[in-house]
Design a protein around this motif. Structure first.
Motif, PDB file in Angstrom:
ATOM      1  N   GLY A 272       0.621  -1.123  -0.124  1.00  0.00           N
ATOM      2  CA  GLY A 272       0.143   0.225   0.131  1.00  0.00           C
ATOM      3  C   GLY A 272       0.733   1.257  -0.366  1.00  0.00           C
ATOM      4  N   LEU A 273       2.251   1.176  -0.544  1.00  0.00           N
ATOM      5  CA  LEU A 273       2.979   2.819  -0.243  1.00  0.00           C
ATOM      6  C   LEU A 273       3.175   3.061  -1.692  1.00  0.00           C
ATOM      7  CD1 LEU A 273       5.651   0.646   1.353  1.00  0.00           C
ATOM      8  CD2 LEU A 273       4.059   2.574   2.089  1.00  0.00           C
ATOM      9  N   LYS A 274       2.290   3.794  -1.820  1.00  0.00           N
ATOM     10  CA  LYS A 274       1.407   4.077  -2.942  1.00  0.00           C
ATOM     11  C   LYS A 274       2.587   5.037  -3.411  1.00  0.00           C
ATOM     12  CE  LYS A 274      -2.291   6.701  -5.252  1.00  0.00           C
ATOM     13  NZ  LYS A 274      -4.089   7.052  -6.032  1.00  0.00           N
ATOM     14  N   SER A 275       2.916   6.354  -3.272  1.00  0.00           N
ATOM     15  CA  SER A 275       3.927   7.894  -3.277  1.00  0.00           C
ATOM     16  C   SER A 275       5.506   6.762  -3.407  1.00  0.00           C
ATOM     17  CB  SER A 275       3.932   8.801  -2.101  1.00  0.00           C
ATOM     18  OG  SER A 275       4.552   8.400  -1.298  1.00  0.00           O
ATOM     19  N   GLU A 276       5.223   5.497  -2.349  1.00  0.00           N
ATOM     20  CA  GLU A 276       6.460   5.505  -2.935  1.00  0.00           C
ATOM     21  C   GLU A 276       7.017   4.205  -4.157  1.00  0.00           C
ATOM     22  OE1 GLU A 276       5.387   5.138  -0.800  1.00  0.00           O
ATOM     23  OE2 GLU A 276       6.154   5.570   1.818  1.00  0.00           O
ATOM     24  N   ALA A 277       5.985   4.221  -4.235  1.00  0.00           N
ATOM     25  CA  ALA A 277       6.191   3.008  -5.299  1.00  0.00           C
ATOM     26  C   ALA A 277       5.967   3.482  -6.712  1.00  0.00           C
ATOM     27  CB  ALA A 277       4.544   1.814  -5.808  1.00  0.00           C
ATOM     28  N   ARG A 278       4.995   4.407  -7.223  1.00  0.00           N
ATOM     29  CA  ARG A 278       4.787   5.535  -7.937  1.00  0.00           C
ATOM     30  C   ARG A 278       6.633   6.343  -8.582  1.00  0.00           C
ATOM     31  NH1 ARG A 278       0.473  10.212  -7.421  1.00  0.00           N
ATOM     32  NH2 ARG A 278      -0.911   9.390  -7.843  1.00  0.00           N
ATOM     33  N   LEU A 279       7.265   6.281  -6.948  1.00  0.00           N
ATOM     34  CA  LEU A 279       9.260   6.836  -7.489  1.00  0.00           C
ATOM     35  C   LEU A 279       9.688   6.003  -8.264  1.00  0.00           C
ATOM     36  CD1 LEU A 279       9.517   8.417  -3.430  1.00  0.00           C
ATOM     37  CD2 LEU A 279       9.422   9.821  -5.949  1.00  0.00           C
TER      38      LEU A 279
END
Length: 565
Positions: A272-279
């Motif tokens: 659920g680590l959306k911003s980290e995955a986006r990076l």
């Protein structure tokens, strides 16, 4: 849940094969319960350089640290070791009537805490060097400055609550057992600027190695970790640093495109680590040339699968969060890959399928060139075409035509899929589970293939990379010849689990298959999953003690069987 060990760690083989790892951005601290056995071990390693190798420690003139030297080995200190636990790593020593609890914490700064019960003279000598982790160094000559409470070396300051006495000394012929066994240079020297010493009675002493880099506070207290999945998620954080995913510790301490694309789902998206995955995904998208995702940063593009794994990771992101603004921004990237990748230097379109150049798949040694049409490459290609079509993204090939052509991979003689066609390679390998997990093979062929895989490849720690009946099979890791010709790679486990579930096997029957690899969390790299295992019994763990895609995919397999009911 804490990893606890008793008097078993008094045995040198046990103590030296339990490795610990704590990471913080570009730094790590790693060692075994019984001293350093690798050139990669050290209490403070940063930017790929070993700075503080270890500490030589004594109480009342009795050494309780374990150093190893060429021609001799100091194992006598282990007899004082009564217990060990992690994390944080903590040793309990008893020397006469003195009890010492030594605990190491690392968050970019290093603290070694000594809780002393009794009346003791504590003596500590830091052992330093300055070299690449991939080398050893004789006669190091670090430049440092003595100060009243310790010494300063570059941006590092080493101090304790004890008195400090400048007393330079070189420790000669320090020996690393694992390097010797791996066939590398195993002997070096370490330097010690001075000694910390003082009387301690029923109190605590702290050794500190701190630098200018801000410490990173751990988001999770390990005392709160209760399940195997808790630990796998804790381990996941060790690899994730901003927009990079480190491939593995100790010698793959860099970001690789293929590894990142495979790992991002289990390490970040499913957590659920959306911003980290986006990076991570954004960085990969920015490093695409001619439809090919970079493999080894910054300029190695010799990977025929990284682009397809990247698209696969985007589809995982979409399943989790839908067509949000980020996914919308990635649609042109997907389209460009599908158009340009088949005309790149590593892949070409042959009718409706993909043919690749040698040594460009994840099995990338000279002993597994796989030139032609590999099964997992084309499974990912067909799946990408289908998913892109469902998203309204145009593709150069009709998905249904590609799926129909993909059926050429069926090997009727062995009741499984060819690992390669054009030219045909009938070797029984695990890459076919990617296709089975994606549902590209109809019944009854899918069930027949799984039976062949179970009979030929399945071990307690995952799937072998080659059937033992094959003349090229290597049951013990000996280097590149065996790397993909028999070794077990745990990262394939989640795809195998997906294939079993897709073909009707109940979760309850599959869960027991994960038990051995979950118990492996208390072996080798404690709290982590190793890169590979021997194909033959007793399936000794090999390679990196902590591999990103091993952790990611075992965590994903666990979620498939325990969370996603």
């Amino acid at each position: 849940m804490v990893f606890r060990f008793g008097q078993e760690v008094q045995t040198p083989d046990r103590a030296r094969n339990l490795e610990l790892l704590m990471t913080s951005a570009d730094a790590y601290s790693s060692f075994t319960v019984g001293g350093n056995t690798r050139k990669y071990h050290g209490l403070f390693v940063r930017n790929g350089r070993l700075l503080l190798a270890g500490l030589d420690e004594m109480v009342n003139g009795t050494r309780f640290s374990s150093q190893h030297y060429a021609g001799s080995s100091n194992t006598s200190a282990l007899r004082y070791l009564q217990a060990f636990s992690a994390y944080p790593p903590s040793w309990i020593y008893m020397i006469d009537d003195i009890i010492i609890q030594k605990t190491i914490t690392f968050n970019g700064n290093l603290l070694v805490t000594y809780d002393i019960s009794g009346d003791a003279d504590l003596w500590i000598r830091p052992l330093i060097t300055d070299r690449s982790v991939h080398e050893v160094l004789k006669d190091p000559r670090p430049v440092y400055r003595h100060e009243r409470d310790g010494f300063r070396w570059g941006d590092l300051y080493l101090e304790t609550d004890l008195s400090y006495e400048p007393n330079p000394e070189t420790y000669r012929d320090v020996w690393y057992q694992q390097e010797y066994e791996r066939g590398y240079e195993a002997v070096e020297d370490l330097h010690s600027p001075g000694v910390f010493q003082g009387r301690v009675q029923d109190s605590t002493v702290i050794f500190r190695c701190t630098g200018d880099t801000p410490a990173v506070q751990s988001a999770v207290r390990t005392q709160s970790l209760q399940t195997s999945l808790d630990w796998l998620e804790w381990a996941s954080s060790a690899f994730c640093h901003g927009d990079e995913i480190v491939a593995g510790y100790h010698w793959f301490c860099e970001s690789w495109g293929r590894d990142s694309a495979i790992s991002v789902t289990g390490l970040l998206i499913e957590r659920g680590l959306k911003s980290e995955a986006r990076l991570v995904l954004k960085r990969l998208s920015d490093m695409i040339k001619g439809g090919v995702v970079v493999n080894r940063f910054p300029d190695n593009y010799h990977s025929s699968d990284a682009s397809l794994w990247f698209i696969h990771a985007l589809f995982s992101y979409r399943r989790r969060w839908g067509d949000d603004s980020f996914m919308e921004s990635m649609k042109p990237v997907i389209k460009s890959i599908l158009e340009e990748y088949p005309m790149s230097g590593v892949a070409s379109l042959d009718h409706n399928l993909i043919s690749v150049v040698p040594k460009s798949t994840w099995m990338d040694t000279a002993f597994t060139p796989r030139e032609g049409k590999p099964v997992e490459i084309n499974a990912l290609w067909v799946h990408a075409l289908s998913e892109a079509d469902a998203m309204g993204i145009g593709a150069p090939v009709n998905p249904e035509a590609a799926l129909e052509e993909f059926q050429q991979f069926w090997n009727p003689e062995r009741s499984c899929l060819y690992d390669l066609i054009d030219p045909v390679d009938p070797a029984i390998r695990p890459n076919q589970v990617i296709a089975l997990s994606l549902g590209l093979i109809p019944q009854p062929h899918a069930s027949s293939a799984l039976k062949t895989i179970n009979a030929s490849l399945l071990t307690p720690y995952g799937l072998r990379t080659l059937s033992p009946s094959d003349p090229n099979y290597q049951g013990r890791y000996t280097g590149d010849r065996s790397y993909h010709n028999g070794c077990v790679w745990p990262w394939l486990t989640a795809y195998y689990v997906e294939a079993l579930l897709r073909n009707g096997m109940p979760r309850e029957r599959i869960r027991s298959m994960l038990i051995p690899i979950l118990y492996h969390l208390r072996e080798a790299g404690v709290g982590y999953i190793s890169e590979i295992f021997d194909g033959d019994w007793p399936h000794v763990p090999r390679g990196c003690i902590a591999q990103a895609w091993s952790v990611a995919e075992i965590a994903r397999a666990y979620r498939l069987l325990h969370v996603q009911e």
